[in-house]
Design a protein around this motif. Structure first.
Motif, PDB file in Angstrom:
ATOM      1  N   PRO A  62      11.165 -40.062 -16.108  1.00 14.83           N
ATOM      2  CA  PRO A  62      10.013 -39.511 -16.835  1.00 14.83           C
ATOM      3  C   PRO A  62       9.227 -38.531 -15.975  1.00 14.83           C
ATOM      4  CG  PRO A  62      10.137 -41.890 -17.095  1.00 14.83           C
ATOM      5  CD  PRO A  62      11.125 -41.529 -16.024  1.00 14.83           C
ATOM      6  N   LEU A  63       8.704 -37.489 -16.599  1.00 17.45           N
ATOM      7  CA  LEU A  63       7.880 -36.518 -15.896  1.00 17.45           C
ATOM      8  C   LEU A  63       6.541 -37.150 -15.553  1.00 17.45           C
ATOM      9  CD1 LEU A  63       7.647 -33.513 -15.004  1.00 17.45           C
ATOM     10  CD2 LEU A  63       6.578 -33.061 -17.222  1.00 17.45           C
ATOM     11  N   PRO A  64       6.170 -37.204 -14.277  1.00 18.95           N
ATOM     12  CA  PRO A  64       4.902 -37.845 -13.912  1.00 18.95           C
ATOM     13  C   PRO A  64       3.703 -37.061 -14.426  1.00 18.95           C
ATOM     14  CG  PRO A  64       5.872 -36.760 -12.014  1.00 18.95           C
ATOM     15  CD  PRO A  64       6.905 -36.705 -13.104  1.00 18.95           C
ATOM     16  N   VAL A  65       2.618 -37.758 -14.696  1.00 13.12           N
ATOM     17  CA  VAL A  65       1.373 -37.129 -15.153  1.00 13.12           C
ATOM     18  C   VAL A  65       0.568 -36.728 -13.922  1.00 13.12           C
ATOM     19  CG1 VAL A  65      -0.757 -37.433 -16.459  1.00 13.12           C
ATOM     20  CG2 VAL A  65       1.371 -38.506 -17.256  1.00 13.12           C
ATOM     21  N   PRO A  66       0.300 -35.428 -13.708  1.00 14.47           N
ATOM     22  CA  PRO A  66      -0.437 -35.003 -12.510  1.00 14.47           C
ATOM     23  C   PRO A  66      -1.908 -35.366 -12.605  1.00 14.47           C
ATOM     24  CG  PRO A  66      -0.039 -33.125 -13.939  1.00 14.47           C
ATOM     25  CD  PRO A  66       0.700 -34.286 -14.550  1.00 14.47           C
ATOM     26  N   GLU A  67      -2.558 -35.352 -11.465  1.00 14.95           N
ATOM     27  CA  GLU A  67      -3.983 -35.672 -11.389  1.00 14.95           C
ATOM     28  C   GLU A  67      -4.822 -34.750 -12.267  1.00 14.95           C
ATOM     29  OE1 GLU A  67      -7.489 -35.957  -7.957  1.00 14.95           O
ATOM     30  OE2 GLU A  67      -5.379 -35.873  -7.383  1.00 14.95           O
ATOM     31  N   SER A  68      -4.413 -33.476 -12.360  1.00 15.49           N
ATOM     32  CA  SER A  68      -5.182 -32.512 -13.155  1.00 15.49           C
ATOM     33  C   SER A  68      -5.194 -32.846 -14.635  1.00 15.49           C
ATOM     34  CB  SER A  68      -4.614 -31.103 -12.946  1.00 15.49           C
ATOM     35  OG  SER A  68      -3.244 -31.046 -13.314  1.00 15.49           O
ATOM     36  N   ASN A  69      -4.218 -33.659 -15.088  1.00 13.71           N
ATOM     37  CA  ASN A  69      -4.182 -34.086 -16.482  1.00 13.71           C
ATOM     38  C   ASN A  69      -5.076 -35.290 -16.754  1.00 13.71           C
ATOM     39  OD1 ASN A  69      -0.738 -33.290 -17.231  1.00 13.71           O
ATOM     40  ND2 ASN A  69      -2.570 -32.271 -17.940  1.00 13.71           N
ATOM     41  N   GLN A  70      -5.617 -35.888 -15.707  1.00 10.79           N
ATOM     42  CA  GLN A  70      -6.287 -37.173 -15.860  1.00 10.79           C
ATOM     43  C   GLN A  70      -7.815 -37.077 -15.817  1.00 10.79           C
ATOM     44  OE1 GLN A  70      -4.504 -40.205 -13.291  1.00 10.79           O
ATOM     45  NE2 GLN A  70      -2.656 -38.936 -13.120  1.00 10.79           N
ATOM     46  N   GLY A  71      -8.329 -35.872 -15.869  1.00 10.66           N
ATOM     47  CA  GLY A  71      -9.774 -35.703 -15.855  1.00 10.66           C
ATOM     48  C   GLY A  71     -10.156 -34.311 -16.289  1.00 10.66           C
TER      49      GLY A  71
END
Length: 446
Positions: A62-71
Motif C-alpha cells: 500500500p502507498l503510505p500516507v505522508p505527513e503532509s496529508n495528515q494535517g
C-alpha cells in the motif's frame, strides 16, 4: 564600426547511429526511454538504476500516507511576496570563485544554470554585473532625457514612459565576460561559474525608436549615447541602426517591475548584444554623428587580435551552447539512462540545430531542440544517453540561422589573441565524466 570576425569551423555533421565510447548504445532518445521503461516494468518490485536516480517499481505494498496529508497546511497571509520552498535554498546566485573583489562595487554574480529547467530565469537569479554598486532609485524622482541631434529635446517621468505603446519580448541576456576565466585551462568547477553570466528574460517596455521619433532625431545622427544613473555613470555609444531595429527602453522583466540590481526603474536592452551595452538605471539618451569612445569602448570591452591590434564595437554575442546537466560538480549515480540537457543561443538569430558528442568531439549526434525557438533567445536542447560506466567527454555544438557554427577554442585562436583578460568566449565547453561518475571541467584537457 568594425565587423565581427567570423571564425572558421569544421563542417556541422551528425552521426546519430554510431557506437560511441562511454555509451551502451546510441539509439534515438525516444527508443532509449522506451527500452528503459520497458525493462523497469519487467523488473516490477525491484529497484532499477536509471542513472539520475534509483526508481522503485511499486508492487502490492500500500502507498503510505505522508505527513503532509495528515494535517492542514499554512494559510494564505493577508499580504505576501511569494518565495521558493525552503528546500530550494541552494538555488542562489553566486559571485565568481576566481576573481576576489572585497568591495563588491565593480563585480558580478552568476545565474545557477545547472538548476534552471526552462528558458526563463527567475528574477531573483538573473545574473548581476555592476561598475559602481547598485543604486535604489525613487521612480517618482527619476527622469530620462533625450537630447543632442533632435528637433525637440524631451524629458520623461516613469509615468510618461508607461503611457507609450508597450511591447514584451523574450531575449537572452549575457555579459561579454562570460567564460573569460576558462579559455585554456579549467579555473571554474561548475556551469554556474563558467557560463553563469547568462539569463533568459521576458522584457517589457517601449521601443527606443518610438521615443526617438517623438523627439524627431536628425537623419545625420548615426550614433546614440546611453548613460546610467549609477555611481560609475556607465555610458556606451550605440549605432543608430541597432537602436532603430530592436532596442528597448525597459521598465519590467518577467511580469514585474525591474529589480534594483537589474536597472530599476528603467534601463536599455539591446537584444543579442553584450550585456554592458544594455545600460541600467538609464537617465540620458543623446544623438550624435559619431561614437564617443568612452572607457568601456577603448580600455575595456575590446578584443585583442593578432599583431597587437584590438577590435572595437564587437557587440554581437555569437552562437553558443553549453550542457548544463550533467555538468561540472555533479555526480552520476551509476550506469544507465540519462537525459543530457543544456542551452543554446545566438545574438545573430535563432538556433537551427545542436549536436552533442560523448567522446570529446570524435563523433556527434543530433539533439532535440525544444520549442519555442525564438530570435536571440535561450533555446533548450536535450538528448538521451545510456552511460556504460566508462570515461566520457560531453560536448555540445550549436549552429544558428545564419549558418554560423559554434567553434572550438583552437579555431578561435586562429583569428584572435586569447591570452590575458579576454572576453567574447563562445567556444565549445567539454565536461569530463570519470568511471566514478564525477563530472569536471574539461577545458584544455579534453
Amino acid at each position: 564600426m568594425s565587423e565581427n570576425t567570423k571564425v572558421s569551423t569544421t563542417p556541422f555533421t551528425r552521426k546519430k547511429k554510431s557506437l560511441l565510447p562511454g555509451e551502451a548504445d546510441a539509439q534515438p532518445q525516444s527508443q532509449d526511454r522506451r527500452r528503459f521503461l520497458g525493462r523497469g516494468m519487467a523488473m516490477a518490485g525491484t529497484a532499477l538504476a536509471s542513472g539520475a536516480a534509483s526508481v522503485t517499481i511499486a508492487g502490492a505494498v500500500p502507498l503510505p500516507v505522508p505527513e503532509s496529508n495528515q494535517g492542514m497546511g499554512k494559510p494564505i497571509p493577508p499580504t505576501e511576496y511569494g518565495m521558493p520552498s525552503k528546500f530550494e535554498k541552494h538555488v542562489v546566485r553566486r559571485r565568481t570563485d576566481v576573481f576576489v573583489n572585497r568591495q563588491n562595487w565593480s563585480d558580478w554574480s552568476m545565474t545557477p544554470l545547472q538548476y534552471q529547467p526552462g528558458i526563463i530565469t527567475p528574477n531573483g537569479l538573473i545574473f548581476e554585473r555592476h561598475h559602481g554598486g547598485t543604486p535604489d532609485i525613487d521612480p517618482a524622482k527619476h527622469r530620462l532625457v533625450i537630447h543632442g541631434m533632435v528637433k525637440q529635446p524631451l524629458e520623461f517621468t516613469m509615468d510618461d514612459l508607461a503611457r507609450y505603446p508597450s511591447v514584451s519580448r523574450f531575449y537572452f541576456h549575457e555579459c561579454s565576460g562570460n567564460g573569460l576565466t576558462d579559455w585554456l585551462k579549467p579555473a571554474s568547477k561548475t556551469v554556474q561559474q563558467t557560463h553563469g553570466l547568462l539569463s533568459g528574460v521576458l522584457w517589457t517596455g517601449v521601443l527606443a525608436s518610438t521615443l526617438l521619433e517623438e523627439a524627431g532625431f536628425d537623419p545625420r545622427g548615426k550614433w546614440v549615447l546611453f548613460e546610467g544613473a549609477d555611481g560609475s555613470a556607465h555610458t556606451r555609444s550605440i549605432p543608430m541602426e541597432k537602436v532603430l531595429d530592436d532596442a528597448l527602453i525597459v521598465y519590467a522583466m518577467n511580469g514585474e517591475r525591474l529589480r534594483p540590481e537589474n536597472g530599476y526603474p528603467v534601463r536599455l536592452v539591446l537584444p543579442g548584444w553584450e550585456g554592458n551595452t544594455s545600460v541600467k538605471w538609464l537617465r540620458r539618451i543623446k544623438v550624435g554623428d559619431k561614437p564617443w569612445y568612452f572607457r568601456s569602448e577603448t580600455a575595456r570591452y575590446t578584443d585583442p587580435m593578432p599583431e597587437g591590434k584590438w577590435r572595437q564595437f564587437s557587440m554581437v554575442m555569437e552562437c553558443k551552447s553549453v550542457i548544463t546537466s550533467p555538468s561540472g560538480g555533479q555526480q552520476l549515480k551509476g550506469p544507465g539512462f540519462y537525459e543530457v540537457t543544456g542551452f543554446a543561443w545566438s545574438g545573430a538569430g535563432k538556433i537551427r540545430a545542436v549536436d552533442v558528442s560523448f567522446d570529446g568531439g570524435k563523433n556527434w549526434r543530433e539533439a532535440t531542440v525544444e520549442e519555442p525557438i525564438m530570435d536571440k533567445c535561450l533555446t533548450r536542447f536535450k538528448i538521451g544517453w545510456n552511460w556504460n560506466g566508462g570515461p566520457a567527454v560531453l560536448m555540445s555544438r550549436a549552429v544558428d540561422s545564419t549558418g554560423y557554427v559554434q567553434p572550438s577554442v583552437q579555431e578561435i585562436q586562429k583569428v584572435r589573441a586569447i591570452t590575458g583578460f579576454v572576453q567574447h568566449h563562445n567556444a565549445i565547453q567539454p565536461w569530463i565524466v570519470n568511471a566514478q561518475g564525477e563530472v569536471t571541467n574539461g577545458i584544455g584537457q579534453a
